[in-house]
Design a protein around this motif. Sequence first.
Motif, PDB file in Angstrom:
ATOM      1  N   ILE A  82       0.886  -1.173   0.000  1.00 28.48           N
ATOM      2  CA  ILE A  82       0.000   0.000   0.000  1.00 28.48           C
ATOM      3  C   ILE A  82       0.918   1.216   0.000  1.00 28.48           C
ATOM      4  CG2 ILE A  82      -1.761   1.273   1.255  1.00 28.48           C
ATOM      5  CD1 ILE A  82      -2.868  -1.302   2.276  1.00 28.48           C
ATOM      6  N   ARG A  83       1.101   1.794  -1.200  1.00 30.03           N
ATOM      7  CA  ARG A  83       2.046   2.897  -1.350  1.00 30.03           C
ATOM      8  C   ARG A  83       1.594   4.117  -0.560  1.00 30.03           C
ATOM      9  NH1 ARG A  83       2.380   3.658  -7.663  1.00 30.03           N
ATOM     10  NH2 ARG A  83       0.170   3.161  -7.461  1.00 30.03           N
ATOM     11  N   ALA A 125      -8.210   2.075   2.689  1.00 31.31           N
ATOM     12  CA  ALA A 125      -8.751   1.935   4.051  1.00 31.31           C
ATOM     13  C   ALA A 125      -8.242   0.645   4.680  1.00 31.31           C
ATOM     14  CB  ALA A 125     -10.276   1.942   4.026  1.00 31.31           C
ATOM     15  N   ILE A 126      -7.859   0.719   5.973  1.00 29.23           N
ATOM     16  CA  ILE A 126      -7.423  -0.441   6.749  1.00 29.23           C
ATOM     17  C   ILE A 126      -8.281  -0.488   8.006  1.00 29.23           C
ATOM     18  CG2 ILE A 126      -5.545  -1.476   8.080  1.00 29.23           C
ATOM     19  CD1 ILE A 126      -4.806   0.842   5.168  1.00 29.23           C
ATOM     20  N   LEU A 127      -9.088  -1.550   8.151  1.00 30.02           N
ATOM     21  CA  LEU A 127     -10.012  -1.711   9.263  1.00 30.02           C
ATOM     22  C   LEU A 127      -9.668  -2.998   9.997  1.00 30.02           C
ATOM     23  CD1 LEU A 127     -13.334  -0.700   7.448  1.00 30.02           C
ATOM     24  CD2 LEU A 127     -11.770   0.765   8.738  1.00 30.02           C
ATOM     25  N   GLY A 171     -14.937  -5.709  -2.343  1.00 34.84           N
ATOM     26  CA  GLY A 171     -13.812  -4.885  -2.762  1.00 34.84           C
ATOM     27  C   GLY A 171     -12.664  -4.881  -1.782  1.00 34.84           C
ATOM     28  N   PHE A 172     -12.824  -5.506  -0.594  1.00 34.36           N
ATOM     29  CA  PHE A 172     -11.782  -5.552   0.424  1.00 34.36           C
ATOM     30  C   PHE A 172     -11.055  -6.894   0.369  1.00 34.36           C
ATOM     31  CE2 PHE A 172     -12.199  -2.043   3.627  1.00 34.36           C
ATOM     32  CZ  PHE A 172     -13.118  -1.285   2.900  1.00 34.36           C
ATOM     33  N   TYR A 180      -8.885  -4.772   4.437  1.00 33.31           N
ATOM     34  CA  TYR A 180      -8.345  -3.561   3.847  1.00 33.31           C
ATOM     35  C   TYR A 180      -8.720  -3.453   2.381  1.00 33.31           C
ATOM     36  CZ  TYR A 180      -4.768  -6.405   1.552  1.00 33.31           C
ATOM     37  OH  TYR A 180      -4.112  -7.336   0.762  1.00 33.31           O
ATOM     38  N   ARG A 181      -8.720  -2.217   1.901  1.00 34.77           N
ATOM     39  CA  ARG A 181      -8.907  -1.938   0.478  1.00 34.77           C
ATOM     40  C   ARG A 181      -7.760  -1.051   0.038  1.00 34.77           C
ATOM     41  NH1 ARG A 181     -14.254  -1.193  -3.047  1.00 34.77           N
ATOM     42  NH2 ARG A 181     -13.284  -0.555  -5.019  1.00 34.77           N
TER      43      ARG A 181
END
Length: 576
Positions: A82-83, A125-127, A171-172, A180-181
Amino acid sequence: MKLLSALCLFLLLGLSEMKAQDQQNIGFEDGNLLGWEFEHGEVIDDTADITFQNLTRGFLPGRLELLDRDSRGDPSITVENIRPVLRGNYSLRIGNTREGGTFDRMKTKFKVASYGLIYEFYLAAILHNDRNNNHPEGGKPAVYLTLRDQNGNRIDCGSFAKQLDGTLPEGFLQERDYMYRNWSTGSVNLDPYVGQTLTLELTVHGCTADGHRGYAYFDSEIRKLELDLDSPCPDEDGFLSLNAPFGYVGYNWNNGQPGQNLKVSLPVDDEFAVKLTPHNNLNPGCMPELRKAIKVASKDTTISQTLCGGKAFRVGDTTFTTTGSFTHKIKSSTGCDSTFLLNLTFTDPLERSRTINLCKGEKYLLGDQEMDSEGIFRVRYNGSNGCDSIAILEVNVENIEVNAETKLTIPEGEPIPLKAEVEADAPYVITWSRGDTLICIDCASTEVFATNSGSYDFRLTSQSGICRIEKTLEVNVVPCGIYIPTAFSPNSDGVNDYFNIYGSPCIENVNTFSIANRLGQVVFSKTDIPHAAFEKLWDGRWFGELVASGEYYYQMTYQKTSGLSGSQNGSLTIMR
């Protein structure tokens, strides 16, 4: 917490009432947070609803990070990269990466000034999901992005909301307990909102209990998109070339053709449209659509056009690069014989002056020129309108350097030296913290006592806000104790002739120490032995004679520098 809040107020940008910003810093491309407003607080769940409480304006260190292309990747996700930045030079990471129970929010307003503009936002997003799915749905981590028009109505194509519910969202992806997405794109056609001031708000929060967290990466930009013809007249094969903007993963033309470029054959008098598919599209129903009506140039056509200086205007096989009025005739077997009356204007490059403030060691990139020293620079680059522009940049460098250790091993109970060497020509504020716990403010050096291993964070912020320097000290705390050799040989051969004990620096004193044989006879005893006298403690003699070889038993009590006491016993072997 009060000291931390005070620090955040000192660092806060935009405490005054939020006003509509121009479009230049909508994606942080000025390298700062001007035009944005921030809030943070705590979250609790009230039945199925989430409640945001203890709202405080501003942001907390570590929970809002302005990232550039040299920043480290995401700390939680390792299976893919995840850049830190997807497009442009900067992005923003917002949210608590270490624990739950908190929320962070950012807001801005911008005015839509003209037609033909597309608003694009980029979100990752990271959940953090609770493994046993114990939390109620209303209390799980979430991310909410909302774009509203000036009447407060939600603009669906500019909005995105996702709260965990125990299943993997569409989509995650999932790594361990993280759902995460990766970077995804959303697009909004701004034509319906020309003249309006739009409001953008992004909120992320963790769970309402335990340590499950939620955070996101965000960037955005406003682009002018249009379809472009290579030439108003077809080539010798009878085709016109219609070009869509570069940078999309899919192009769907209304005639069914794919690809960025469309070849149109004669005769033609029609309107063409293309839907653009952004990278990892967030809202498939919101793809930008561009239209252009094409009619083959007829005889005696007048064309008036303004172009960027250095560009070219082509009619048939003839290229025009200068301002003026021209008559040009094209003869073609395709039926496009025409006379063109051309009124062409080529504009000079637009000049603008800017001041760039850098911290020592930082670099500023414009076009293909990189600047990291003070001075006046004249840079030619491609502007947002597609024309070359000239920037006259006054670059100021704030001279602040920090040297600090990054790794340290220390015995349990010993003080941990938190220190940094700062060389600076400008005023600054320093903080040391561990997690969200503030240790001190304005202290380049301090001490804390080691209880367990962990990391300590150093942050320096210059009074101007130009320099923000962060360092992390990883501390490995080793147990405090005493090592007793299992054997020694008092035979005067120069090797292991004396009995020694070895203690960590945290051992202050051995209060009592005794050695007995198998019959329980004490052959050696001593009290109040300081750390400095641990070596050559006993030569193996009892009443002047060397004791016999065999197994012996020791007992001792000791005192730590922390004030705590302890005891230890065991056996050792004497070999002669």
